[in-house]
Structure formats: C-alpha cells, structure tokens
Design an enzyme around this catalytic site. Sequence first.
Site, PDB file in Angstrom:
ATOM      1  N   ARG A  66       0.854  -1.209   0.000  1.00 31.96           N
ATOM      2  CA  ARG A  66       0.000   0.000   0.000  1.00 31.96           C
ATOM      3  C   ARG A  66       0.878   1.243   0.000  1.00 31.96           C
ATOM      4  O   ARG A  66       0.526   2.276  -0.532  1.00 31.96           O
ATOM      5  CB  ARG A  66      -0.966  -0.012   1.186  1.00 31.96           C
ATOM      6  CG  ARG A  66      -1.858   1.213   1.228  1.00 31.96           C
ATOM      7  CD  ARG A  66      -3.219   0.984   1.901  1.00 31.96           C
ATOM      8  NE  ARG A  66      -3.178   0.189   3.103  1.00 31.96           N
ATOM      9  CZ  ARG A  66      -2.684   0.592   4.279  1.00 31.96           C
ATOM     10  NH1 ARG A  66      -2.192   1.802   4.411  1.00 31.96           N
ATOM     11  NH2 ARG A  66      -2.690  -0.211   5.319  1.00 31.96           N
ATOM     12  N   TYR A 119     -14.330  17.623 -15.181  1.00 35.28           N
ATOM     13  CA  TYR A 119     -14.812  16.240 -15.216  1.00 35.28           C
ATOM     14  C   TYR A 119     -15.878  16.064 -14.124  1.00 35.28           C
ATOM     15  O   TYR A 119     -15.678  16.502 -12.984  1.00 35.28           O
ATOM     16  CB  TYR A 119     -13.624  15.292 -14.999  1.00 35.28           C
ATOM     17  CG  TYR A 119     -14.034  13.886 -14.670  1.00 35.28           C
ATOM     18  CD1 TYR A 119     -14.875  13.170 -15.532  1.00 35.28           C
ATOM     19  CD2 TYR A 119     -13.615  13.278 -13.496  1.00 35.28           C
ATOM     20  CE1 TYR A 119     -15.273  11.880 -15.219  1.00 35.28           C
ATOM     21  CE2 TYR A 119     -14.000  11.980 -13.181  1.00 35.28           C
ATOM     22  CZ  TYR A 119     -14.836  11.298 -14.047  1.00 35.28           C
ATOM     23  OH  TYR A 119     -15.239  10.022 -13.735  1.00 35.28           O
ATOM     24  N   ASP A 194      -5.208  18.503 -14.492  1.00 38.00           N
ATOM     25  CA  ASP A 194      -5.596  17.159 -14.924  1.00 38.00           C
ATOM     26  C   ASP A 194      -5.324  17.095 -16.429  1.00 38.00           C
ATOM     27  O   ASP A 194      -6.015  17.704 -17.230  1.00 38.00           O
ATOM     28  CB  ASP A 194      -7.080  16.941 -14.590  1.00 38.00           C
ATOM     29  CG  ASP A 194      -7.590  15.577 -15.031  1.00 38.00           C
ATOM     30  OD1 ASP A 194      -6.966  14.952 -15.906  1.00 38.00           O
ATOM     31  OD2 ASP A 194      -8.634  15.151 -14.506  1.00 38.00           O
TER      32      ASP A 194
HETATM   33  C1  LIG Z   1     -10.469  14.188 -17.321  1.00 37.51           C
HETATM   34  C2  LIG Z   1     -10.694  13.074 -16.353  1.00 37.51           C
HETATM   35  N1  LIG Z   1     -10.081  13.130 -15.168  1.00 37.51           N
HETATM   36  C3  LIG Z   1     -10.249  12.161 -14.247  1.00 37.51           C
HETATM   37  C4  LIG Z   1     -11.074  11.081 -14.489  1.00 37.51           C
HETATM   38  C5  LIG Z   1     -11.257  10.041 -13.429  1.00 37.51           C
HETATM   39  O1  LIG Z   1     -10.475   8.944 -13.689  1.00 37.51           O
HETATM   40  P1  LIG Z   1     -10.798   7.463 -13.172  1.00 37.51           P
HETATM   41  O2  LIG Z   1     -12.047   7.027 -13.869  1.00 37.51           O
HETATM   42  O3  LIG Z   1      -9.586   6.696 -13.541  1.00 37.51           O
HETATM   43  O4  LIG Z   1     -11.016   7.560 -11.697  1.00 37.51           O
HETATM   44  C6  LIG Z   1     -11.716  10.982 -15.715  1.00 37.51           C
HETATM   45  C7  LIG Z   1     -12.599   9.837 -15.988  1.00 37.51           C
HETATM   46  O5  LIG Z   1     -13.322   9.812 -16.959  1.00 37.51           O
HETATM   47  C8  LIG Z   1     -11.522  12.009 -16.672  1.00 37.51           C
HETATM   48  O6  LIG Z   1     -12.121  11.987 -17.859  1.00 37.51           O
END
Ligand SMILES: Cc1ncc(COP(=O)(O)O)c(C=O)c1O
Length: 401
Positions: A66, A119, A194
């Site tokens: 972990r 998102y 992101d």
């Molecule tokens: C831009 C973006 N960031 C984060 C995520 C979240 O990722 P995960 O589904 O791997 O938790 C997504 C999922 O669709 C995404 O499109």
Amino acid sequence: MNEPKKNTPDRETGSPVTRAIHGIPHPDPHRALNPPLYQTSTYTFPDMETVDRVLSGEEKGYIYSRGGNPTVSRFEEVVSLLEKGEASRAFASGMGAISATILHLSRGNRTVHLPVTLYSGTRAFARKFLEPWGVPVRWFDPRPEGWLEKLDATLQEGDGCVFLESPTNPTMDILDLRELSALCRAKNVPVVVDNTFATPVLQNPLLLGCDLVIHSATKYLGGHGDLLGGVVTGASGTIDVLRGEEGSFLGATLSPFNAWLLLRGIKTLSLRMEKHTANARAVASFLAGHPKVRQVFYPGIPSHPGYSIARRQMSSPGGMLSFELSDARTARNVCDRLSLVGIGVSLGDPESLIEHPWSMSHRWIGEEERRAIGVSPGFLRMSVGLEAWEDLVLDLDRALG
Ligand SMILES: Cc1ncc(COP(=O)(O)O)c(C=O)c1O
C-alpha cells in the site's frame, strides 16, 4: 546482477517516444527485456536490524505494497520522465489521485478554486465531500473574456490550489496554463492540472509553470480499456509527503499488475496519440461540414476559441472532440444508430466511444447547471479510437443521415 546499459534517455532532451519505450533501465539478474511483476502485498526482512534501518528511512526498502511496490515505482518513474517532473505517486484510479491531491492541498481548510467546466467526477467530489466538510470551494468560469483577471481578484496568498483541466472534459475548452500559473505563482497558490485528455506526449503542464499534473491512467496511458489507474507528478518534496500520507492512508493504491499493464501501454503512447489525433482531425472535419451538426468542439480546428493557445501549449490537439446536434432525441438516436462507435463513458481506448453527457456523465447535474457548463441536450462527446478513419466517418455519416 546485470548492470543496465548507460543509454538512459535524457530527461530534458530525450524524445518522449524513446522515453516511453526505454523508461529507466533497471538491473535484472536474467537480462529480461520487460520488467518483472512484483505481485506481492508485503516484504520480509532478514533480521530486526534491517527492520530498523528500513523503517527509520536509513536504508531504502519496501515494507508493504500500500505504501510502495517495485513495479508501481517503475511506472511512477516513467511518468515522471514523460511529464518532466521530479517524482510521481500512483493511485488506484484517476479519482484516487484527484481526491488525495485536493485533500492534501486543502488541509487546514484552504480554499480550492475549481472551474465550472470540469470532469463530472471531480465536480461530484467537490460537491459531495469538500463543500459539506466545510472546505471552501470557489467556482470560476474559465470561458468569458477576462476570466484570468477575475480569478486573480479572488485568489488569496495561502489558498489550497487552483485545479483544472485543459482540454476540459467534455466541453473541450483550452485554458492558458502559462498565464494562469504565472498569476498563481505570484500569490503562492499551487496549480494542479488534470492532463488526462492531452497526455504527457502532447502537453507538459509542469514545463508551463504548473505545480502538479494528474492523469487518469485508465485512459490514454493504459490505452486498452482494461485497467483503472491514476498518477500525480510534481516536485519530490510535495510528492513524498503525499505518498506517505494521503497516498498511503486513504488506501487508493495502484495494484502491481495494473502498474505492469501501464508500463506496457505507455510504450506505444506516442504512436497511439499520433493515430488518435489524425483520426480525430478527419472526424472533426467531416462533422464540421455536416448540415445536422450545429458546432464541433475540437481545438485542432481554427474556429475553436482555444485554437491558438492549444497550438502554443500542446504539440497536437489529441483524440477527443465534442459536437452539438439539435436536441436530445437526435443525439440519442445517433448513438443508437452507430454500429462501430460504441456507447460508453470512458475514453482513450483503441475502440472509438461516444457518450451523451445529458443522459450519461451529467445525468445527475441539474438541467440549468448542465446548460451553464455548456452541455446542451444535443451535445455528444467522442473519444476517437484507432480504427481506420474512413470507417469512422462512414459510421457517423450513416448514423447522422
Ligand atoms: C479528465 C478526467 N479526469 C479524471 C477522471 C477520473 O479517472 P478514473 O475514472 O480513472 O477515476 C476521468 C474519468 O473519466 C476524466 O475523464
């Protein structure tokens, strides 16, 4: 033990193609081309003195998976190379990385600045956890003229972070990362990007002045729709604390097997991104000329408001696009009529996927808010896959017709 050859790709100048393929060579007793999979939860010690040395940090060593695992570490090193960051911490999913990072930076109830175009899972995390727990969240709209000045006026020295995406999911807005990070740096507020849609092959936010970069590795990094994973990259001071605290005790740890699959997927990332982009360009230009399509949202077409910023900060516009039809019924019918393009919420896979945010990812957001975000009833998002682009265009043409 076999010493690795001294052909480690250069972190600063080595091409991302080479970096993705070679990663960082590690010594291997069998001279295996591929890395071993350390499928273990725990590690044993020869004696209590070693226990003391490892647990006190005097000697490097793994204790429990972990907290760290050699296959996971190797994936983290490769992502650091690609993103040109000092260190990375892997997570069980993109949301694992996002939630741990935001919780880390907002400790002590520091304000988190979030764009409305985000998102839906990150938005839900803010709404369902941060806000009810009393973490101050300030929402900003990154689209109108002068949004940076407006954001600047609300930033306070010591705020937790500004967290954003570019391109945004699903509206495909492009945010000027260089200008934003200069402004935040002046107030000492970390910027977290992101970078899932762009991937480290097309955009390196750390080189544009941002502080941390996050990926849902589930998407392009894995690239085959067969795993969940997440990763955050940045200065080793921040990442080390994140690793030892939220990264270990919230429990969203990447499994060694998924790390191993990610290492394999990353080897073809550059190649895949080239094809995803070429296909997306073809699909975007077909859609832009179709009478039933009201608007195409793709940063690779000159009419996109973020076109010139995208050209400055991305090496190419990538494989994601959105488009707008007249209403929800038409959009849903198109999804139903597509035979090659699948209906699904994920992205970055070899198979093209379409989603209708009104019925799917944004279903649980109030109608007025959906419209304010830019998600109209006829809005569709497409992850353009690796098929022959002619087949995709034919499928869309039939479905739209
Ligand atoms: C831009 C973006 N960031 C984060 C995520 C979240 O990722 P995960 O589904 O791997 O938790 C997504 C999922 O669709 C995404 O499109």
